[in-house]
Design a protein around this motif. Structure first.
Motif: not given
Length: 734
Positions: A128-137
């Motif tokens: 729960g620590r992906h601060e740029q989640l939009w680049k992964a999902l």
């Protein structure tokens, strides 16, 4: 390339080996969209006698493998499966030739590619620590192993299977099942040849056997409502606001001028898109001198009547007004004009539309599993499960996303009080206390602290603003001191009290005098914004000018005096569109402000244009006098001169800047002229002058003004106070 039919050497024996049949269970799960590892069954892999090729292409008339110009047909296996064992010792570089009724198409096989999402991304998602989640999902166009396409990824941990469906599959997901990447609950598939502009959804098979299409929670662009598909998008925008971004945080926001014009973009000028608004809205706000605009929610929402507060596309600017790059153009234009951009952000709840976040993978996922806890009692929506780290990550990364990708300068967080209290709008028996037996939602506290700390660390110069209507302690206290970490908080108490006072006939105001003074008891407990927002001018509450008592002249005079009192009061200012020119009707999201009131033919010079001119002068005077903003959070920046003149309906106070230079604000909220009214002023400042008077004729007033210097006698100044007016004065240097 000239294609040749297969001339591969035949293996020894009577014939080429046949493809081993699919296990019946695997076959059934693939066709049902319930297989977690389609890459283990589809694509190409070495087997005895060569390489096994298998593909799932529903409605295809035939499929061949193409290697170095040589085509080798695959044998049909019914239900859209095609397979063959070809005599390659190692898996070659190949494409597929797929024949449909409209012809033959050469395509790359999605099932020959390794995952396009790294282990570190998966680790951060699990934590729960992906601060740029939009680049992964979501849908990410990329070149993978030398092939252009789009990586599709989605978090659906309870699903039995996930497939990609889109306009490129005629909305049938059968041929593109995704693979599970393990404990993170993420599903992934790289689709060669799918690029910008493609419309898609995820076809999810739940563990209960249901199958349904869901929009991408991470979609960065959507179809125009009521259509609901997600759209693959790539930004091509080149920013031109480097100077603004470099200096927006030079002065802490609580020590800087901050007057906000709140706007509902779809209705400000109905019919204008982001790019047209970039020209017209920027010019208008610049002319009136507001330092910032605040957009009511721009994230995608299916129902326009929600004004954007029921969000389905948290990562997508509403497509009603243009593309994401068009929205960037609007923000950029405002920045180039020196105007900051604040955006309403709605992490408290989301709607139940069956194609969106609700029960996303067939089970409660973004919402709590306890139905009592999941339901938001006021709005018929779901609340977020803030105890789940992946859900917190979805929202924290979303806050970062708007700041980093769209350069917004602030987030006004909606409905914070409804997040903080477990019993919010709930009766006894409808909620469960926290582990300490209290009513505070500890998960929401952790989320808000994490969001604020992350945004301030990653986006210097950004401010977060809480719409919080209770006496929760420490909303704007730093997180390392136990506070929630917001930069500013809406002062709902001041708003309710002052509007309650001003709606009374002047003859009754003396009984409500404390409602205008009580705000100073707690003015320095938080960093405040004084909001006259959209919520106060709809649903029968009437517009600001229509709340005022008396005839039309008195209503406008009250309106003007109230605004000048507000601009002088400690705290930042926010005014909703239409109130800057005293619109008489309530706001309508379908029609927007009544701009016709400003037409010369309407005789608006003395009515509505006068109020607009006042707002322009309030903003220019506000910016020019640091006493009105520099010490908003410092008690030494304020001093009552007259706070108890209830019988007179008069309020007078001094504001001081960092150099102790004063500004005197006096409001006479009775309808009578008060000549020779005595007020104390600092000694050593014998000469004063009016710098603003809301009764000026140019604003539509009666012109009871003081045009010359005013002399103080031993610390006392005698003024003629206009009726229903506010006056600002400053000392004149010798």
């Amino acid at each position: 390339m000239a294609l040749r039919d297969s001339s591969l050497p035949e293996p020894s024996g009577p014939s080429r080996p046949t493809a081993p049949p699919l296990d019946a269970a695997d076959r059934g799960r693939l066709l049902a969209g319930a297989h977690h590892d389609p890459h283990a069954l589809l694509g190409a892999r070495p087997v005895d006698g060569g390489t096994l090729f298998r593909t799932l292409r529903p409605h295809a008339r035939g499929v061949s493998v193409l290697v170095d110009g040589v085509r080798s047909p695959l044998a049909p296996e019914n239900d859209g499966f095609f397979a063959a064992v070809l005599p390659y010792a190692e898996v070659p570089s190949y494409t597929l030739l797929v024949a449909y009724e409209d012809g033959e198409h050469e395509v790359h096989d999605p099932y020959r590619f390794l995952p396009a999402l790294g282990e570190f991304d998966l680790h951060l998602i699990r934590e729960g620590r992906h601060e740029q989640l939009w680049k992964a999902l979501g849908a990410e166009p990329m070149t993978h192993d030398g092939v252009a396409g789009t990586r599709f990824t989605v978090w659906a941990p309870n699903a039995r299977g996930v497939r990609v469906a889109g306009d490129f599959t005629c909305w049938d997901g059968t041929q593109f099942p995704m693979r599970s990447l393990g404990a993170a609950g993420v599903w992934e598939l790289f689709l060669p040849g799918v690029g910008e502009g493609a419309r898609y959804k995820f076809e999810i098979t739940s563990r209960h056997g249901g199958r349904f299409l869901k929009a991408d929670p991470m979609a960065r662009r959507t179809e125009v409502p009521p259509a609901t598909a997600s759209i693959v998008t790539v930004s091509h925008y080149e920013w031109d606001d480097a100077e603004w971004m470099a200096h927006r945080g030079d002065v802490p926001v609580h020590e800087a001028p901050f007057s906000v014009y709140e706007v509902h973009l779809p209705s400000w000028r109905p019919g204008l898109g982001y790019r047209e608004l970039a020209e017209e809205l920027t010019a208008y706000v610049d002319d009136l001198g507001f330092t910032h605009v605040e957009f009511m929610p721009v994230a995608e929402h299916p129902f326009g009547g929600s004004w954007g507060y029921q969000v389905t596309g948290f990562y997508a600017p509403t497509s009603r007004l243009g593309t994401p790059d068009d929205f960037k153009y609007l923000v950029d234009a405002l920045h180039r004009a020196g105007i900051g951009v604040i955006m309403d952000w709605v992490p408290a709840h989301f709607p139940k539309d069956d194609w969106a976040l609700a029960r996303f993978d067939g089970d409660p996922l973004y919402e709590p599993g306890d139905e009592r806890r999941a339901e938001h009692p006021d709005w018929g929506t779901y609340e977020f499960d803030l105890g789940r780290v992946e859900v917190r990550n979805f929202l924290v990364a979303n806050a970062v996303y708007w700041c980093e990708e769209f350069h917004v300068d602030g987030l006004r967080v909606d409905a914070v009080a409804s997040m903080l209290y477990l019993d919010y709008s709930r009766d006894s028996g409808q909620w469960t206390p926290n582990v300490f037996g209290g009513r505070e939602d500890l998960d929401a506290v952790v989320f808000l602290q994490e969001m604020n700390a992350t945004v301030y660390r990653r986006a210097p110069g950004v401010v977060t603003i809480a719409e919080e209507s209770t006496a929760w302690d420490g909303v704007t206290r730093p997180t390392d001191s136990g506070g929630l970490g917001f930069g500013l908080k809406w002062n709902m108490g001041w708003m309710h009290d002052s509007l309650e006072y001003i709606r009374h006939e002047p003859v009754h105001r003396k009984y409500h005098h404390h409602e205008m003074t009580f705000s100073m008891v707690y003015a320095y407990s938080e960093n405040y914004v004084l909001p006259i927002s959209h919520d106060e001018v709809v649903h029968g509450k009437r517009s600001l000018v229509s709340k005022m008592p008396g005839d039309w002249w008195q209503q406008r005079a009250n309106h003007r005096a109230y605004l000048a009192f507000m601009w002088a009061h400690p705290g930042k200012q926010l005014l909703f569109m239409g109130q800057e020119f005293a619109q008489g009707g309530e706001w309508s999201h379908a029609d927007g402000p009544d701009w016709w009131l400003l037409d010369p033919g309407y005789g608006a010079e003395a009515d509505h244009r006068g109020v607009r001119d006042l707002v322009r002068d309030l903003n220019s005077g506000y910016r020019a006098h640091p006493a009105l903003w520099q010490r908003d959070t410092d008690p030494a920046g304020f001093q009552w001169v007259l706070g108890d003149a209830a019988e007179d309906n008069v309020f007078a106070f001094l504001r001081f800047d960092a150099e102790a230079r004063p500004l005197l604000a006096v409001s006479n909220l009775s309808p009578v002229v008060r000549p020779g009214y005595r007020l104390g002023v600092p000694r050593g400042m014998p000469v004063w002058q009016e710098i603003l008077n809301t009764d000026s004729a140019r604003y539509g007033g009666g012109d009871v003004v003081s045009r010359g210097p005013l002399l103080a006698d031993e610390g006392a100044l005698r003024l003629t106070l206009p009726p229903l007016g506010t006056v600002w004065l400053e000392p004149v240097a010798p």
